[in-house]
Write an enzyme that holds these catalytic residues in place. Structure first.
Site, PDB file in Angstrom:
ATOM      1  N   LEU A  25      32.826  38.732  37.740  1.00  0.00           N
ATOM      2  CA  LEU A  25      33.134  38.010  38.821  1.00  0.00           C
ATOM      3  C   LEU A  25      32.867  38.907  39.894  1.00  0.00           C
ATOM      4  CD1 LEU A  25      36.830  37.041  37.696  1.00  0.00           C
ATOM      5  CD2 LEU A  25      34.849  35.362  37.720  1.00  0.00           C
ATOM      6  N   HIS A  26      32.333  38.281  40.836  1.00  0.00           N
ATOM      7  CA  HIS A  26      31.947  39.085  42.231  1.00  0.00           C
ATOM      8  C   HIS A  26      31.933  37.988  43.552  1.00  0.00           C
ATOM      9  CE1 HIS A  26      27.869  37.296  41.156  1.00  0.00           C
ATOM     10  NE2 HIS A  26      27.550  37.727  42.406  1.00  0.00           N
ATOM     11  N   ARG A  27      31.950  36.905  43.143  1.00  0.00           N
ATOM     12  CA  ARG A  27      31.568  35.780  44.381  1.00  0.00           C
ATOM     13  C   ARG A  27      32.704  35.759  45.280  1.00  0.00           C
ATOM     14  NH1 ARG A  27      26.757  33.366  44.080  1.00  0.00           N
ATOM     15  NH2 ARG A  27      25.823  33.630  42.090  1.00  0.00           N
ATOM     16  N   ASP A  74      30.895  34.380  37.111  1.00  0.00           N
ATOM     17  CA  ASP A  74      30.202  33.654  38.202  1.00  0.00           C
ATOM     18  C   ASP A  74      28.702  33.879  38.636  1.00  0.00           C
ATOM     19  OD1 ASP A  74      30.484  36.016  39.369  1.00  0.00           O
ATOM     20  OD2 ASP A  74      32.028  35.200  40.583  1.00  0.00           O
TER      21      ASP A  74
END
Length: 376
Positions: free
Chosen positions: A215-217, A294
């Site tokens: 996850l990074h967004r 994501d």
């Protein structure tokens, strides 16, 4: 369009998602006697775990030019790449070694910036992975894709939706080509080698009995309540299956800021890792039970690997991963995440198939087009 016998290509790589796409194209062109390639690394990703280790894992030769742009805001990073590329083009023209074409891949800031600089210097640009659209202009990558496509003269698409989007936007049909997914070329050439890594042994994991999370967004990690609710679902899931979470630097910073890191560190079945090199990561993903992400690239890789992918986004520029592949869009909803996890655990999750041209031969088709076509 006309044919030429030899061309000099500048191939641009800037960030981690680019490297897996550049590697097979560079290798294919270098293996042919009628191409001269200059590999330009902008340095948009400069951390070893986000850059150098990928060159090593993928067997990419050292860049011919390293611009060392580094991090910064979108505007500063884009401007720095444009200035550096313009200077480079000017130097090569002075030495009477002009580039015949720039080849850019993907949708990072380096992609758009290099395209603008080249186009302003009257150098044709080929865009690999052209035409992808999320139709969400809040995503910086969407702006990069639209701008890059609008001034590239050779548009190379990874899936039919890309062709449809470009034709609808008014691009001439003879500039648009469906070539397949070049990132899957890298996956197919490296997956068996990746499985020989000792990654699972080191992490005490059994094949097909763990989940991989990335996850990074901003929509998932920048709001405390959203991130906390997603992590709560993953913590519950970790009681049934180990969760392996290579943590992006952005996400790690948010987890620390929000006070969410400590409770994860105390759960033995919730394995937080630093970002991994390509082979280690492919070893993990290729033998996982499911993927929660994501990441655009990981959506594609999960489809090629035929592994369920819970895509933590409201939209995707890669619709084929959901219409034909193994992906399901669930946004940042903790409820949908929990529901779809249960479908995977119960064996009721709907599985798809790998798209037709994701066959490991996209780089061959791309190289043939690059070598046969030029704009006069």
């Amino acid at each position: 369009m006309s044919c030429v016998s030899r061309k000099r290509f500048a191939i641009i790589a800037g960030a981690r998602p680019n490297f897996m796409k550049v590697a097979p194209i560079l290798r294919e062109l270098d293996d042919r006697g009628d191409a001269q390639t200059t590999l330009i690394h902008t340095g948009q990703h400069y951390d070893r775990n986000l850059s150098a280790v990928f060159f090593e894992d993928l067997g990419i030769r050292a860049p011919d030019v390293s611009l060392g742009v580094g991090s910064g805001s979108h505007a500063h990073q884009t401007a720095d790449v444009m200035i550096a590329i313009e200077d480079l083009i000017t130097q090569t023209q002075t030495k009477e070694q002009p580039f015949d074409r720039f080849v850019v891949v993907g949708d990072v800031n380096s992609t758009m910036a290099a395209t603008i600089a080249a186009a302003k210097m009257n150098i044709p640009v080929a865009h690999v992975e052209a035409g992808l659209r999320s139709f969400d202009r809040r995503m910086p990558e969407e702006i990069n894709r639209m701008v890059t496509d609008s001034i590239s003269d050779l548009l190379l698409c990874s899936e039919p939706a890309g062709v449809e989007n470009l034709l609808r936007e008014g691009h001439p049909q003879n500039r648009v080509h469906l070539v397949g997914n070049v990132m899957i070329d890298t996956l197919r050439s490296q997956v068996e080698r990746a499985k020989t890594q000792d990654t699972l042994t080191r992490l005490q994991l059994s094949p097909h009995d763990y989940a991989v999370v990335t996850l990074h967004r901003p929509s998932n990690v920048d709001d405390r309540d959203t991130l906390a609710s997603l992590l709560d679902v993953l913590i519950d899931a970790s009681a049934r299956i180990p969760i392996v979470f290579p943590v992006h630097p952005r996400t790690l910073a948010r987890m620390k800021d929000f006070g969410l890191l400590a409770k994860l560190q105390n759960i033995a079945s919730f394995k937080l890792l630093d970002p991994l090199g390509y082979l280690d990561f492919l070893c993990l993903t290729s033998q996982s039970k499911l993927i929660i992400t994501d990441s655009g690239g990981l959506q594609e890789e999960s489809t090629a690997l035929e592994i369920p992918c819970l895509t933590m986004r409201e939209n995707t520029e890669r619709p084929i991963t959901c219409s034909e592949g193994t992906g399901t869009l669930i946004g940042n909803s903790s409820e949908l995440l929990r529901k779809n996890l249960e479908l995977v655990f119960s064996g009721e999750y709907p599985m798809g198939s790998c798209p037709e041209l994701w066959d490991g031969k996209a780089a061959q088709r791309i190289a043939s087009l690059l070598l046969s076509c030029t704009e006069k």
